[in-house]
Design a protein around this motif. Structure first.
Motif, PDB file in Angstrom:
ATOM      1  N   VAL A 141       0.864  -1.218  -0.176  1.00 41.03           N
ATOM      2  CA  VAL A 141      -0.150  -0.226  -0.410  1.00 41.03           C
ATOM      3  C   VAL A 141       1.406   1.446  -0.362  1.00 41.03           C
ATOM      4  N   THR A 142       1.003   1.781  -0.538  1.00 38.06           N
ATOM      5  CA  THR A 142       1.420   3.270  -1.179  1.00 38.06           C
ATOM      6  C   THR A 142       1.028   4.464  -0.672  1.00 38.06           C
ATOM      7  N   GLY A 143       1.799   5.436  -0.714  1.00 36.89           N
ATOM      8  CA  GLY A 143       0.645   6.855  -0.765  1.00 36.89           C
ATOM      9  C   GLY A 143       0.584   6.818   1.151  1.00 36.89           C
ATOM     10  N   LEU A 144       0.316   6.393   1.444  1.00 34.94           N
ATOM     11  CA  LEU A 144       0.137   6.626   2.846  1.00 34.94           C
ATOM     12  C   LEU A 144       1.103   7.765   3.955  1.00 34.94           C
ATOM     13  N   GLY A 145       0.754   8.044   4.808  1.00 38.92           N
ATOM     14  CA  GLY A 145       2.374   8.967   6.274  1.00 38.92           C
ATOM     15  C   GLY A 145       1.386   8.075   7.315  1.00 38.92           C
ATOM     16  N   ALA A 146       2.453   8.591   7.921  1.00 35.78           N
ATOM     17  CA  ALA A 146       2.653   7.695   8.891  1.00 35.78           C
ATOM     18  C   ALA A 146       0.807   7.876   9.722  1.00 35.78           C
ATOM     19  N   LEU A 147       0.862   9.027  10.122  1.00 40.91           N
ATOM     20  CA  LEU A 147      -0.816   9.232  10.650  1.00 40.91           C
ATOM     21  C   LEU A 147      -2.095   8.339   9.942  1.00 40.91           C
ATOM     22  N   ASP A 148      -1.515   8.567   8.661  1.00 39.89           N
ATOM     23  CA  ASP A 148      -2.538   7.169   7.925  1.00 39.89           C
ATOM     24  C   ASP A 148      -3.011   6.488   8.228  1.00 39.89           C
ATOM     25  N   VAL A 149      -1.102   5.689   8.084  1.00 39.06           N
ATOM     26  CA  VAL A 149      -0.840   4.070   8.917  1.00 39.06           C
ATOM     27  C   VAL A 149      -1.600   3.532   9.877  1.00 39.06           C
ATOM     28  N   LEU A 150      -1.007   5.301  10.695  1.00 45.59           N
ATOM     29  CA  LEU A 150      -1.959   5.003  12.097  1.00 45.59           C
ATOM     30  C   LEU A 150      -3.390   4.929  12.134  1.00 45.59           C
ATOM     31  N   LEU A 151      -3.874   4.693  11.639  1.00 45.14           N
ATOM     32  CA  LEU A 151      -5.553   5.709  11.541  1.00 45.14           C
ATOM     33  C   LEU A 151      -6.263   4.128  10.943  1.00 45.14           C
ATOM     34  N   LEU A 152      -5.767   4.227  10.329  1.00 52.02           N
ATOM     35  CA  LEU A 152      -5.908   2.800   9.574  1.00 52.02           C
ATOM     36  C   LEU A 152      -5.652   1.513  10.609  1.00 52.02           C
ATOM     37  N   HIS A 153      -4.569   0.958  10.804  1.00 53.91           N
ATOM     38  CA  HIS A 153      -4.630   0.494  11.820  1.00 53.91           C
ATOM     39  C   HIS A 153      -5.634   1.304  13.636  1.00 53.91           C
ATOM     40  N   ALA A 154      -6.360   1.811  13.316  1.00 53.86           N
ATOM     41  CA  ALA A 154      -6.542   1.906  14.732  1.00 53.86           C
ATOM     42  C   ALA A 154      -8.318   1.901  14.441  1.00 53.86           C
ATOM     43  N   VAL A 155      -8.397   2.051  13.279  1.00 53.73           N
ATOM     44  CA  VAL A 155      -9.685   1.341  12.462  1.00 53.73           C
ATOM     45  C   VAL A 155     -10.199   0.104  12.493  1.00 53.73           C
ATOM     46  N   ASN A 156      -8.646  -0.258  12.294  1.00 57.61           N
ATOM     47  CA  ASN A 156      -9.109  -2.011  11.789  1.00 57.61           C
ATOM     48  C   ASN A 156      -9.196  -2.341  13.637  1.00 57.61           C
ATOM     49  N   HIS A 157      -8.449  -2.187  14.435  1.00 51.23           N
ATOM     50  CA  HIS A 157      -8.099  -2.538  15.459  1.00 51.23           C
ATOM     51  C   HIS A 157      -9.913  -3.272  16.140  1.00 51.23           C
ATOM     52  N   ARG A 158      -9.871  -4.604  16.440  1.00 47.82           N
ATOM     53  CA  ARG A 158     -11.481  -5.037  16.312  1.00 47.82           C
ATOM     54  C   ARG A 158     -12.386  -5.284  15.701  1.00 47.82           C
ATOM     55  N   ALA A 159     -12.573  -4.622  14.498  1.00 48.49           N
ATOM     56  CA  ALA A 159     -13.158  -5.005  13.372  1.00 48.49           C
ATOM     57  C   ALA A 159     -14.748  -4.372  14.115  1.00 48.49           C
ATOM     58  N   ARG A 160     -14.817  -3.744  14.410  1.00 46.81           N
ATOM     59  CA  ARG A 160     -15.933  -2.656  14.327  1.00 46.81           C
ATOM     60  C   ARG A 160     -16.339  -0.914  14.225  1.00 46.81           C
ATOM     61  N   GLY A 161     -16.704  -0.433  13.538  1.00 45.26           N
ATOM     62  CA  GLY A 161     -16.876   0.316  13.037  1.00 45.26           C
ATOM     63  C   GLY A 161     -16.903   1.758  14.389  1.00 45.26           C
ATOM     64  N   LYS A 162     -16.474   2.585  14.324  1.00 45.61           N
ATOM     65  CA  LYS A 162     -15.230   3.479  14.928  1.00 45.61           C
ATOM     66  C   LYS A 162     -16.164   5.201  14.812  1.00 45.61           C
ATOM     67  N   LEU A 189      -9.160   9.747   7.171  1.00 42.78           N
ATOM     68  CA  LEU A 189      -9.746   9.427   6.848  1.00 42.78           C
ATOM     69  C   LEU A 189     -10.303   9.102   5.524  1.00 42.78           C
ATOM     70  N   LYS A 190     -10.282  10.422   5.179  1.00 41.86           N
ATOM     71  CA  LYS A 190     -11.214  10.964   3.718  1.00 41.86           C
ATOM     72  C   LYS A 190     -10.041  10.426   2.862  1.00 41.86           C
ATOM     73  N   LYS A 191      -9.002  10.159   2.997  1.00 46.27           N
ATOM     74  CA  LYS A 191      -7.570   9.712   1.983  1.00 46.27           C
ATOM     75  C   LYS A 191      -7.662   8.573   2.440  1.00 46.27           C
ATOM     76  N   LEU A 192      -8.133   7.540   3.519  1.00 46.39           N
ATOM     77  CA  LEU A 192      -8.180   5.423   3.186  1.00 46.39           C
ATOM     78  C   LEU A 192      -9.289   5.899   2.521  1.00 46.39           C
ATOM     79  N   VAL A 193     -10.533   6.566   2.408  1.00 48.68           N
ATOM     80  CA  VAL A 193     -11.317   6.013   2.018  1.00 48.68           C
ATOM     81  C   VAL A 193     -11.270   6.323   0.383  1.00 48.68           C
ATOM     82  N   ARG A 194     -10.852   7.581   0.090  1.00 48.57           N
ATOM     83  CA  ARG A 194     -10.786   6.935  -1.717  1.00 48.57           C
ATOM     84  C   ARG A 194      -9.839   6.342  -1.791  1.00 48.57           C
ATOM     85  N   GLN A 195      -8.564   6.195  -1.075  1.00 49.97           N
ATOM     86  CA  GLN A 195      -8.118   4.956  -1.775  1.00 49.97           C
ATOM     87  C   GLN A 195      -8.805   3.371  -1.044  1.00 49.97           C
ATOM     88  N   GLY A 196     -10.296   3.112  -1.470  1.00 46.52           N
ATOM     89  CA  GLY A 196     -10.677   1.993  -0.639  1.00 46.52           C
ATOM     90  C   GLY A 196     -10.080   1.588   0.393  1.00 46.52           C
TER      91      GLY A 196
END
Length: 139
Positions: A6-27, A48-55
């Motif tokens: 997965v390319t094009g993500l900054g450090a905060l993007d990666v951290l938020l992706l993992h935070a959203v993924n944690h425990r597999a429920r909507g936050k 988060l909008k950036k992560l949504v745009r990247q699918g």
């Protein structure tokens, strides 16, 4: 994340992706910011909008609130990241097994110091905002 495909993500993007993924429920955005200790919600919202745009993350509205959850592609990216982390980082730290007790103690100490620092930071913020006549009462 680039090593996980997965390319094009900054450090905060990666951290938020993992935070959203944690425990597999909507936050909610507020919950994510609280857990990640992010004061500027717009920074997290932009990421988060950036992560949504990247699918990688999907946003669903429930009444007045929006909940964020990882998509199948986001779940797979997090899984690949965990494999890369396991291969590159965890194995290289295997020598720490001998010193597990001291590492655990150090981690506990650092956690406590972080909590004390954050509490002192909040206290200074509150005290700094009080008029001079009320500042002694807050001590």
């Amino acid at each position: 994340m680039a090593a996980a495909g997965v390319t094009g993500l900054g450090a905060l993007d990666v951290l938020l992706l993992h935070a959203v993924n944690h425990r597999a429920r909507g936050k909610r955005l507020a919950d994510i910011c609280l857990v990640m200790n992010i004061e500027d919600r717009h920074v997290a919202a932009y990421a988060l909008k950036k992560l949504v745009r990247q699918g990688l993350v999907e946003a669903t509205r429930r009444g007045h609130e929006t909940r964020y959850a990882t998509t199948a592609r986001g779940d797979e990216a997090c899984l690949r990241y965990r494999r890369v982390r396991e291969e590159c980082l965890v194995r290289s730290l295997s020598w720490l097994d001998e010193h597990e007790r001291s590492v655990g103690s150090a981690a506990s100490f650092l956690h406590a110091m972080t909590a004390l620092y954050e509490q002192a930071e909040r206290q200074v913020t509150v005290t700094a905002e009080l008029p001079d006549t009320l500042a002694p009462l807050s001590r």
